[in-house]
Design a protein around this motif. Structure first.
Motif, PDB file in Angstrom:
ATOM      1  N   UNK A   1      49.960  16.676  41.668  1.00 41.76           N
ATOM      2  CA  UNK A   1      49.819  16.536  40.185  1.00 41.76           C
ATOM      3  C   UNK A   1      47.821  15.959  40.296  1.00 41.76           C
ATOM      4  N   UNK A   2      48.044  15.463  41.298  1.00 42.39           N
ATOM      5  CA  UNK A   2      46.466  14.697  41.339  1.00 42.39           C
ATOM      6  C   UNK A   2      45.821  15.608  42.583  1.00 42.39           C
ATOM      7  N   UNK A   3      46.308  16.394  43.407  1.00 40.02           N
ATOM      8  CA  UNK A   3      45.113  16.453  44.316  1.00 40.02           C
ATOM      9  C   UNK A   3      43.772  17.304  44.439  1.00 40.02           C
ATOM     10  N   UNK A   4      42.931  16.925  44.991  1.00 37.04           N
ATOM     11  CA  UNK A   4      41.208  17.062  44.754  1.00 37.04           C
ATOM     12  C   UNK A   4      41.104  17.512  46.117  1.00 37.04           C
ATOM     13  N   UNK A   5      40.367  18.770  46.491  1.00 33.55           N
ATOM     14  CA  UNK A   5      40.090  19.815  47.553  1.00 33.55           C
ATOM     15  C   UNK A   5      38.734  20.030  47.546  1.00 33.55           C
ATOM     16  N   UNK A   6      38.155  19.416  48.312  1.00 38.82           N
ATOM     17  CA  UNK A   6      36.226  19.752  48.054  1.00 38.82           C
ATOM     18  C   UNK A   6      36.276  21.063  49.468  1.00 38.82           C
ATOM     19  N   UNK A   7      35.849  21.314  49.310  1.00 35.44           N
ATOM     20  CA  UNK A   7      34.533  22.168  50.283  1.00 35.44           C
ATOM     21  C   UNK A   7      33.505  22.564  50.892  1.00 35.44           C
ATOM     22  N   UNK A   8      32.751  21.869  51.370  1.00 37.96           N
ATOM     23  CA  UNK A   8      31.427  21.898  51.424  1.00 37.96           C
ATOM     24  C   UNK A   8      30.341  22.858  52.692  1.00 37.96           C
ATOM     25  N   UNK A   9      29.377  23.200  51.696  1.00 34.29           N
ATOM     26  CA  UNK A   9      28.144  23.345  53.591  1.00 34.29           C
ATOM     27  C   UNK A   9      27.214  22.006  53.572  1.00 34.29           C
ATOM     28  N   UNK A  10      27.903  20.987  53.353  1.00 33.98           N
ATOM     29  CA  UNK A  10      27.319  19.758  53.535  1.00 33.98           C
ATOM     30  C   UNK A  10      27.707  19.045  54.735  1.00 33.98           C
ATOM     31  N   UNK A  11      26.863  18.278  55.057  1.00 35.91           N
ATOM     32  CA  UNK A  11      27.688  17.280  55.671  1.00 35.91           C
ATOM     33  C   UNK A  11      27.695  16.232  55.048  1.00 35.91           C
ATOM     34  N   UNK A  12      27.710  14.821  55.583  1.00 31.84           N
ATOM     35  CA  UNK A  12      27.760  13.339  54.838  1.00 31.84           C
ATOM     36  C   UNK A  12      27.024  12.590  56.374  1.00 31.84           C
ATOM     37  N   UNK A  13      25.671  12.806  56.170  1.00 29.56           N
ATOM     38  CA  UNK A  13      25.075  12.115  56.611  1.00 29.56           C
ATOM     39  C   UNK A  13      23.531  12.244  55.818  1.00 29.56           C
ATOM     40  N   UNK A  14      22.620  10.761  56.170  1.00 23.96           N
ATOM     41  CA  UNK A  14      21.247  11.045  55.516  1.00 23.96           C
ATOM     42  C   UNK A  14      20.319  11.833  55.382  1.00 23.96           C
ATOM     43  N   UNK A  15      20.226  12.837  56.566  1.00 25.81           N
ATOM     44  CA  UNK A  15      18.826  13.386  57.386  1.00 25.81           C
ATOM     45  C   UNK A  15      18.837  13.875  56.293  1.00 25.81           C
ATOM     46  N   UNK A  16      19.740  15.215  56.500  1.00 29.20           N
ATOM     47  CA  UNK A  16      20.206  17.040  55.982  1.00 29.20           C
ATOM     48  C   UNK A  16      20.674  16.936  54.560  1.00 29.20           C
ATOM     49  N   UNK A  17      21.791  16.163  54.116  1.00 28.65           N
ATOM     50  CA  UNK A  17      22.383  16.293  53.017  1.00 28.65           C
ATOM     51  C   UNK A  17      22.273  14.600  52.462  1.00 28.65           C
ATOM     52  N   UNK A  18      21.769  14.037  52.737  1.00 30.22           N
ATOM     53  CA  UNK A  18      21.740  12.675  51.707  1.00 30.22           C
ATOM     54  C   UNK A  18      22.836  11.818  51.575  1.00 30.22           C
ATOM     55  N   UNK A  19      22.308  11.102  51.035  1.00 33.65           N
ATOM     56  CA  UNK A  19      22.998  10.287  50.372  1.00 33.65           C
ATOM     57  C   UNK A  19      22.355   9.899  48.201  1.00 33.65           C
ATOM     58  N   UNK A  20      22.257   9.262  48.076  1.00 31.46           N
ATOM     59  CA  UNK A  20      21.891   8.440  46.984  1.00 31.46           C
ATOM     60  C   UNK A  20      20.887   9.441  46.277  1.00 31.46           C
ATOM     61  N   UNK A  21      19.558   9.115  47.454  1.00 30.19           N
ATOM     62  CA  UNK A  21      18.235   9.673  46.688  1.00 30.19           C
ATOM     63  C   UNK A  21      18.130  11.101  47.616  1.00 30.19           C
ATOM     64  N   UNK A  22      18.853  11.532  48.522  1.00 32.05           N
ATOM     65  CA  UNK A  22      19.266  13.206  48.743  1.00 32.05           C
ATOM     66  C   UNK A  22      18.210  13.208  50.199  1.00 32.05           C
ATOM     67  N   UNK A  23      18.704  14.886  50.765  1.00 30.92           N
ATOM     68  CA  UNK A  23      18.022  14.827  51.526  1.00 30.92           C
ATOM     69  C   UNK A  23      16.977  16.198  51.988  1.00 30.92           C
TER      70      UNK A  23
END
Length: 431
Positions: free
Chosen positions: A345-367
């Motif tokens: 009922x609550x499952x959510x799946x996310x598939x990305x082209x991005x990573x989770x790091x600050x330089x390329x994909x960025x965080x709050x301010x973008x990469x």
């Protein structure tokens, strides 16, 4: 699609199915590197172009050009692969480094009047197609000209992509064409607005139109199956542009914040502090948090990135409800986040082209990268089962093993030594 499946049963198969000027094949790819697979793929692209198929390609300068090992960025030149495609008349747009990285990976295609798409972390390199990166190629080829190899489920460079049709494909088409026009590409300049919308954005009513083309008994079975579905599967596509506060980061944070029972993360570069802090807090609340780290890679840049993760691993490893595992004998380049995968009922799946790091994909301010994210909600049982099976397999003892305190001590020492060598080298060549 995982392993080498996304290449052979995905990108190649869809290209091979295109026939003439009524069909389309739009490719956007961060890495398109010379090798046995890419050379064969190049030839198939050229063949289909000569058959009249509408082919458009967006590549990243950083991932598709031929680089000199000891020269500055501006000394790069187009690879032979790119030159061959251009000489054949295929329209290619290169994302220059001065504008940011083209980090998206996927295709949108139109075959027999129906649009489809694939997107995810998958790149076009030999390491993703063959065991040992194709170094043991024996010279035999299949009917399409691709090197044959022993059957292998998981090659040296393990990746994944999601495939969909219908409205999701039109949404991905919209993302691709925005990038295409931004890079100076054209869409049939003599056509009217109505002709462009009909050609590029019209999707037939897939369920009913498909039922008209299959046997009566199959149609009855399909209608019976459709009547048992209580809700529509939702696919949300969004993309980021460089140096802006993009939508991907807050969306991922929201998904993790709302997780009730479990979080599964398979991302090669996991270095965003707020994401890691939130996962730590969710673990303390009783949510099971599973991290799958990428494992060994022959490439120096990925080795260095892996070594920099030891600090946060050390902070998480003793927490209750946290499970950190490392891939066996492969490099997991897939980009998947799943929340509450055990709760239909609550499952959510996310598939990305991005990573989770600050330089390329960025965080709050973008990469510095153009990236995309695909969120799946209200999953049908069959789709949910595919992701559950994938996660169970990746976290199994056959494909991964737990990270220990003892292994971290060794990794931490190596990290400090390697980082010192890296920075000294950079300072030497780029004073």
């Amino acid at each position: 699609m995982t392993g080498s499946e996304y290449l052979f049963d995905g990108l190649v198969k869809r290209l091979a199915e295109t026939q003439n000027h009524k069909d389309y094949y739009h490719l956007v790819m961060h890495e398109y590197l010379d090798g046995e697979f890419t050379q064969a793929f190049n030839k198939l692209l050229i063949k289909k172009h000569h058959q009249g198929v509408n082919i458009r390609i967006i590549l990243c300068q950083a991932g598709s050009w031929q680089w000199s090992k000891y020269t500055p960025i501006h000394s790069s030149s187009e690879s032979q692969l790119v030159q061959d495609l251009k000489e054949a008349g295929i329209d290619i747009r290169i994302q220059p480094l001065t504008w940011g990285l083209e980090h998206q990976k996927g295709i949108v295609y139109k075959i027999d009047g129906e649009w489809g798409m694939m997107m995810g972390g998958g790149t076009i390199i030999d390491q993703a197609a063959y065991p040992f990166g194709g170094s043991k190629f024996n010279g035999q080829r299949d009917a399409l000209g691709f090197p044959l190899h022993d059957p292998i489920d998981i090659p040296e460079y393990y990746d994944m992509m999601i495939s969909a049709k219908g409205d999701a494909a039109i949404a991905w088409q919209n993302i691709f064409l925005q990038r295409w026009l931004y890079l100076g590409g054209e869409l049939n300049p003599t056509w009217s607005k109505g002709q462009i919308i009909k050609a590029y954005f019209t999707q037939p009513s897939s369920i009913q139109s498909n039922l008209n083309h299959i046997k009566a008994e199959e149609a009855l079975q399909a209608k019976a199956h459709l009547s048992t579905l209580k809700r529509d599967e939702k696919i949300i596509l969004m993309h980021n542009v460089p140096n802006t506060k993009g939508c991907a980061h807050p969306t991922i944070m929201s998904i993790l914040e709302n997780a009730r029972s479990s979080i599964h993360i398979e991302v090669p570069y996991l270095l965003l502090e707020d994401v890691l802090h939130l996962c730590k807090e969710k673990a303390r609340e009783g949510v099971l948090v599973n991290y799958l780290l990428p494992g060994a890679s022959p490439r120096l840049s990925e080795l260095l990135t892996n070594l920099t993760m030891t600090d946060w691993i050390n902070e998480h490893i003793d927490l209750e409800n946290v499970n950190i595992r490392l891939c066996r004998d492969r490099y997991n380049h897939g980009k998947l986040i799943a929340a509450d995968i055990d709760d239909p009922e609550n499952a959510v799946v996310t598939v990305m082209t991005s990573n989770l790091e600050p330089i390329i994909s960025g965080g709050k301010n973008g990469g510095i990268a153009f990236d995309s994210i695909c969120i799946l909600e209200n999953l049908h049982p069959s789709t949910l089962n595919q992701f559950s099976t994938l996660i169970s397999r990746d976290f199994s003892p056959e494909l991964s093993y737990p990270v220990t305190k003892e292994s971290l001590k060794t990794q931490s020492t190596i990290s400090k030594i390697t980082a010192k060598i890296m920075f000294n080298t950079i300072n030497y060549f780029f004073p």
